[in-house]
Write an enzyme that holds these catalytic residues in place. Structure first.
Site: not given
Ligand code: 13P
Length: 252
Positions: A9-11, A98, A100, A170, A176, A215, A236-237
Protein backbone atom coordinates in the site's frame (compact mmCIF):
# COMPACT_ATOMS: atom_id res chain seq x y z
CA UNK A 1 -6.12 -23.74 -0.92
CA UNK A 2 -6.14 -20.09 0.13
CA UNK A 3 -4.32 -17.56 -2.02
CA UNK A 4 -1.20 -16.06 -0.50
CA UNK A 5 -1.00 -12.33 -1.13
CA UNK A 6 1.62 -9.71 -0.45
CA UNK A 7 0.14 -6.29 -1.19
CA UNK A 8 2.03 -3.03 -1.01
CA UNK A 9 0.00 0.00 0.00
CA UNK A 10 1.95 2.97 -1.30
CA UNK A 11 -0.51 5.41 0.34
CA UNK A 12 0.09 9.01 -0.83
CA UNK A 13 3.75 8.68 -1.68
CA UNK A 14 6.12 9.09 -4.64
CA UNK A 15 6.21 11.08 -7.86
CA UNK A 16 5.29 9.35 -11.12
CA UNK A 17 8.96 8.86 -12.03
CA UNK A 18 9.68 7.36 -8.59
CA UNK A 19 6.65 5.09 -8.84
CA UNK A 20 7.83 3.83 -12.22
CA UNK A 21 11.36 3.17 -10.97
CA UNK A 22 10.00 1.28 -7.98
CA UNK A 23 7.75 -0.79 -10.25
CA UNK A 24 10.62 -1.58 -12.62
CA UNK A 25 12.80 -2.71 -9.73
CA UNK A 26 10.05 -4.87 -8.25
CA UNK A 27 9.31 -6.48 -11.64
CA UNK A 28 12.98 -7.30 -12.05
CA UNK A 29 13.40 -8.81 -8.61
CA UNK A 30 10.07 -10.57 -8.19
CA UNK A 31 10.27 -12.57 -11.42
CA UNK A 32 11.92 -15.61 -9.87
CA UNK A 33 10.58 -15.27 -6.36
CA UNK A 34 6.83 -15.64 -6.72
CA UNK A 35 5.63 -19.18 -6.58
CA UNK A 36 2.39 -21.06 -7.16
CA UNK A 37 -0.59 -19.42 -5.50
CA UNK A 38 1.27 -16.27 -4.39
CA UNK A 39 0.06 -12.93 -5.72
CA UNK A 40 1.86 -9.61 -5.41
CA UNK A 41 -0.34 -6.52 -5.54
CA UNK A 42 0.86 -2.92 -5.88
CA UNK A 43 -1.76 -0.53 -4.49
CA UNK A 44 -0.71 2.74 -6.04
CA UNK A 45 -2.20 6.23 -5.83
CA UNK A 46 -5.01 6.67 -8.41
CA UNK A 47 -2.96 8.68 -10.96
CA UNK A 48 -0.34 5.92 -11.16
CA UNK A 49 -2.70 2.99 -11.68
CA UNK A 50 -2.64 3.20 -15.44
CA UNK A 51 1.10 3.80 -15.92
CA UNK A 52 2.03 1.09 -13.40
CA UNK A 53 -0.44 -1.34 -14.96
CA UNK A 54 1.03 -0.61 -18.41
CA UNK A 55 4.49 -1.24 -17.04
CA UNK A 56 3.39 -4.60 -15.63
CA UNK A 57 2.03 -5.61 -19.04
CA UNK A 58 0.75 -9.16 -18.87
CA UNK A 59 2.78 -10.05 -15.80
CA UNK A 60 0.73 -12.78 -14.16
CA UNK A 61 2.48 -12.58 -10.79
CA UNK A 62 2.08 -8.89 -10.03
CA UNK A 63 -1.22 -7.02 -10.14
CA UNK A 64 -2.21 -3.47 -9.47
CA UNK A 65 -4.77 -2.26 -6.93
CA UNK A 66 -6.47 0.98 -5.92
CA UNK A 67 -6.52 2.29 -2.35
CA UNK A 68 -10.17 3.31 -2.24
CA UNK A 69 -13.30 3.65 -4.34
CA UNK A 70 -16.52 5.61 -4.12
CA UNK A 71 -19.68 4.22 -2.57
CA UNK A 72 -21.58 5.85 -5.46
CA UNK A 73 -22.03 4.40 -8.92
CA UNK A 74 -21.38 7.61 -10.89
CA UNK A 75 -22.37 11.24 -11.05
CA UNK A 76 -21.64 14.60 -9.44
CA UNK A 77 -19.09 13.54 -6.82
CA UNK A 78 -16.13 15.77 -7.58
CA UNK A 79 -12.79 14.19 -6.85
CA UNK A 80 -14.14 10.66 -6.42
CA UNK A 81 -13.26 7.49 -8.34
CA UNK A 82 -15.86 4.80 -8.88
CA UNK A 83 -15.49 1.03 -8.84
CA UNK A 84 -16.87 1.08 -12.39
CA UNK A 85 -13.97 3.28 -13.50
CA UNK A 86 -11.45 0.94 -11.91
CA UNK A 87 -13.14 -2.04 -13.56
CA UNK A 88 -13.03 -0.26 -16.92
CA UNK A 89 -9.25 -0.04 -16.48
CA UNK A 90 -9.04 -3.73 -15.53
CA UNK A 91 -7.80 -2.94 -12.04
CA UNK A 92 -8.38 -6.17 -10.12
CA UNK A 93 -8.02 -5.07 -6.47
CA UNK A 94 -9.19 -2.22 -4.28
CA UNK A 95 -8.43 -1.56 -0.61
CA UNK A 96 -11.59 -0.70 1.30
CA UNK A 97 -11.87 0.60 4.84
CA UNK A 98 -8.22 1.25 5.60
CA UNK A 99 -7.94 2.68 9.12
CA UNK A 100 -6.68 5.96 7.64
CA UNK A 101 -9.93 6.23 5.67
CA UNK A 102 -11.93 5.41 8.80
CA UNK A 103 -9.96 7.89 10.92
CA UNK A 104 -9.39 10.86 8.60
CA UNK A 105 -12.38 10.56 6.29
CA UNK A 106 -15.00 9.34 8.74
CA UNK A 107 -15.76 6.11 6.88
CA UNK A 108 -17.96 3.85 9.00
CA UNK A 109 -19.06 0.25 8.73
CA UNK A 110 -22.28 0.93 6.84
CA UNK A 111 -20.52 3.10 4.25
CA UNK A 112 -17.82 0.47 3.83
CA UNK A 113 -20.47 -2.20 3.25
CA UNK A 114 -21.67 -0.10 0.32
CA UNK A 115 -18.15 0.27 -1.04
CA UNK A 116 -17.63 -3.50 -0.77
CA UNK A 117 -20.86 -3.99 -2.73
CA UNK A 118 -19.75 -1.56 -5.44
CA UNK A 119 -16.38 -3.24 -5.78
CA UNK A 120 -17.92 -6.71 -6.03
CA UNK A 121 -20.63 -5.56 -8.43
CA UNK A 122 -17.88 -4.47 -10.81
CA UNK A 123 -15.80 -7.59 -10.43
CA UNK A 124 -13.07 -6.10 -8.26
CA UNK A 125 -11.55 -7.92 -5.30
CA UNK A 126 -11.98 -5.79 -2.19
CA UNK A 127 -9.14 -5.94 0.33
CA UNK A 128 -11.29 -5.12 3.34
CA UNK A 129 -9.39 -3.70 6.32
CA UNK A 130 -10.24 -4.01 9.98
CA UNK A 131 -8.27 -3.41 13.16
CA UNK A 132 -8.37 -1.78 16.54
CA UNK A 133 -6.78 1.43 17.84
CA UNK A 134 -4.37 1.29 20.80
CA UNK A 135 -6.88 2.34 23.45
CA UNK A 136 -9.19 -0.50 22.44
CA UNK A 137 -6.35 -3.02 22.61
CA UNK A 138 -5.38 -1.68 26.03
CA UNK A 139 -8.98 -1.87 27.21
CA UNK A 140 -9.07 -5.50 26.09
CA UNK A 141 -12.08 -5.01 23.81
CA UNK A 142 -10.20 -5.51 20.54
CA UNK A 143 -11.85 -8.83 19.71
CA UNK A 144 -15.32 -7.34 20.07
CA UNK A 145 -14.43 -4.37 17.89
CA UNK A 146 -12.80 -6.33 15.08
CA UNK A 147 -15.59 -8.91 14.89
CA UNK A 148 -18.08 -6.02 14.80
CA UNK A 149 -16.15 -4.32 11.96
CA UNK A 150 -16.21 -7.55 9.96
CA UNK A 151 -19.89 -8.21 10.61
CA UNK A 152 -21.14 -4.73 9.85
CA UNK A 153 -19.41 -4.44 6.48
CA UNK A 154 -19.33 -8.04 5.24
CA UNK A 155 -22.08 -10.12 6.83
CA UNK A 156 -24.74 -8.91 4.41
CA UNK A 157 -22.88 -10.73 1.62
CA UNK A 158 -23.83 -14.13 0.25
CA UNK A 159 -21.30 -16.91 0.74
CA UNK A 160 -20.47 -16.72 -2.97
CA UNK A 161 -19.76 -12.99 -2.70
CA UNK A 162 -17.74 -13.34 0.50
CA UNK A 163 -15.37 -15.76 -1.24
CA UNK A 164 -14.30 -12.90 -3.50
CA UNK A 165 -13.21 -10.74 -0.55
CA UNK A 166 -9.74 -10.55 0.97
CA UNK A 167 -9.55 -9.37 4.58
CA UNK A 168 -6.62 -7.43 6.06
CA UNK A 169 -6.26 -7.23 9.83
CA UNK A 170 -4.28 -4.10 10.61
CA UNK A 171 -4.04 -3.11 14.27
CA UNK A 172 -3.94 0.69 14.16
CA UNK A 173 -1.24 0.82 16.85
CA UNK A 174 1.09 -1.15 14.57
CA UNK A 175 0.63 1.01 11.45
CA UNK A 176 3.63 3.16 10.68
CA UNK A 177 4.86 2.85 14.26
CA UNK A 178 7.54 0.21 13.82
CA UNK A 179 5.71 -1.69 16.55
CA UNK A 180 4.42 -4.83 14.90
CA UNK A 181 1.95 -7.22 16.48
CA UNK A 182 3.68 -10.34 17.73
CA UNK A 183 3.07 -13.39 15.60
CA UNK A 184 0.94 -14.76 18.45
CA UNK A 185 -1.22 -11.60 18.54
CA UNK A 186 -1.62 -11.75 14.76
CA UNK A 187 -2.44 -15.47 14.72
CA UNK A 188 -4.95 -15.10 17.58
CA UNK A 189 -6.84 -12.33 15.81
CA UNK A 190 -6.73 -14.01 12.40
CA UNK A 191 -8.05 -17.25 13.90
CA UNK A 192 -10.80 -15.29 15.63
CA UNK A 193 -11.79 -13.55 12.38
CA UNK A 194 -11.89 -16.91 10.61
CA UNK A 195 -14.00 -18.43 13.39
CA UNK A 196 -16.33 -15.44 13.19
CA UNK A 197 -16.67 -15.93 9.42
CA UNK A 198 -17.29 -19.65 9.98
CA UNK A 199 -20.09 -18.87 12.44
CA UNK A 200 -22.00 -17.36 9.54
CA UNK A 201 -20.56 -18.93 6.42
CA UNK A 202 -19.37 -22.34 7.62
CA UNK A 203 -16.57 -23.99 5.65
CA UNK A 204 -16.30 -21.02 3.26
CA UNK A 205 -14.25 -19.29 5.97
CA UNK A 206 -11.38 -21.65 5.21
CA UNK A 207 -11.10 -20.18 1.71
CA UNK A 208 -10.81 -16.53 2.74
CA UNK A 209 -7.33 -14.99 2.64
CA UNK A 210 -6.64 -12.91 5.75
CA UNK A 211 -3.61 -10.63 5.48
CA UNK A 212 -1.75 -9.00 8.34
CA UNK A 213 -0.74 -5.32 8.14
CA UNK A 214 1.16 -3.06 10.51
CA UNK A 215 4.94 -2.55 10.37
CA UNK A 216 5.57 -5.68 8.30
CA UNK A 217 9.28 -5.64 7.44
CA UNK A 218 11.77 -8.00 5.84
CA UNK A 219 12.95 -9.10 9.27
CA UNK A 220 9.56 -9.99 10.78
CA UNK A 221 7.63 -11.18 7.70
CA UNK A 222 8.75 -14.79 7.87
CA UNK A 223 7.54 -15.27 11.42
CA UNK A 224 4.21 -13.56 10.73
CA UNK A 225 3.60 -15.47 7.50
CA UNK A 226 4.39 -18.76 9.20
CA UNK A 227 1.21 -18.43 11.31
CA UNK A 228 -1.50 -20.84 10.24
CA UNK A 229 -4.16 -18.18 9.67
CA UNK A 230 -1.94 -15.44 8.23
CA UNK A 231 -2.19 -15.64 4.45
CA UNK A 232 0.08 -12.75 3.59
CA UNK A 233 0.61 -9.09 4.30
CA UNK A 234 -0.58 -5.59 3.53
CA UNK A 235 2.62 -3.60 3.64
CA UNK A 236 2.90 0.18 3.96
CA UNK A 237 6.30 1.83 4.50
CA UNK A 238 8.36 -1.21 3.54
CA UNK A 239 6.58 -1.47 0.19
CA UNK A 240 8.17 1.81 -0.90
CA UNK A 241 11.64 0.23 -1.00
CA UNK A 242 12.02 -2.41 -3.70
CA UNK A 243 14.60 -4.57 -1.95
CA UNK A 244 12.76 -4.60 1.36
CA UNK A 245 9.43 -5.32 -0.32
CA UNK A 246 10.83 -8.18 -2.38
CA UNK A 247 12.40 -9.67 0.77
CA UNK A 248 8.90 -9.66 2.26
CA UNK A 249 7.55 -11.34 -0.87
CA UNK A 250 10.28 -13.98 -0.56
CA UNK A 251 9.27 -14.60 3.06
CA UNK A 252 6.00 -16.06 1.90
P1 13P B 1 3.08 0.18 7.65
O1 13P B 1 3.57 -1.09 7.02
O2 13P B 1 3.84 1.39 7.21
O3 13P B 1 2.98 0.05 9.14
O4 13P B 1 1.60 0.41 7.11
C1 13P B 1 0.68 -0.62 7.17
C2 13P B 1 -0.51 -0.24 6.39
O5 13P B 1 -1.23 0.67 6.76
C3 13P B 1 -0.75 -0.96 5.13
O6 13P B 1 -2.03 -0.69 4.65
Amino acid sequence: MRNKIVAGNWKMNKSLAEAQSLTAEIIGMVADEVKGNVKVVLCTPFPYLHPVKSQLGNNDRIAVGAQNCSEHESGAYTGETSAAMLASMNIPYVIIGHSERRQYFGEDGALLATKVDKALAHGLTPIFCCGEPLEIREAGTHEALVTKQVAESLFHLSAVALQKVVIAYEPVWAIGTGKTASSQQAQDMHALIRKHLASKYGAVAENISILYGGSVKADNAKELFACADVDGGLVGGASLKSREFVEIVKAI
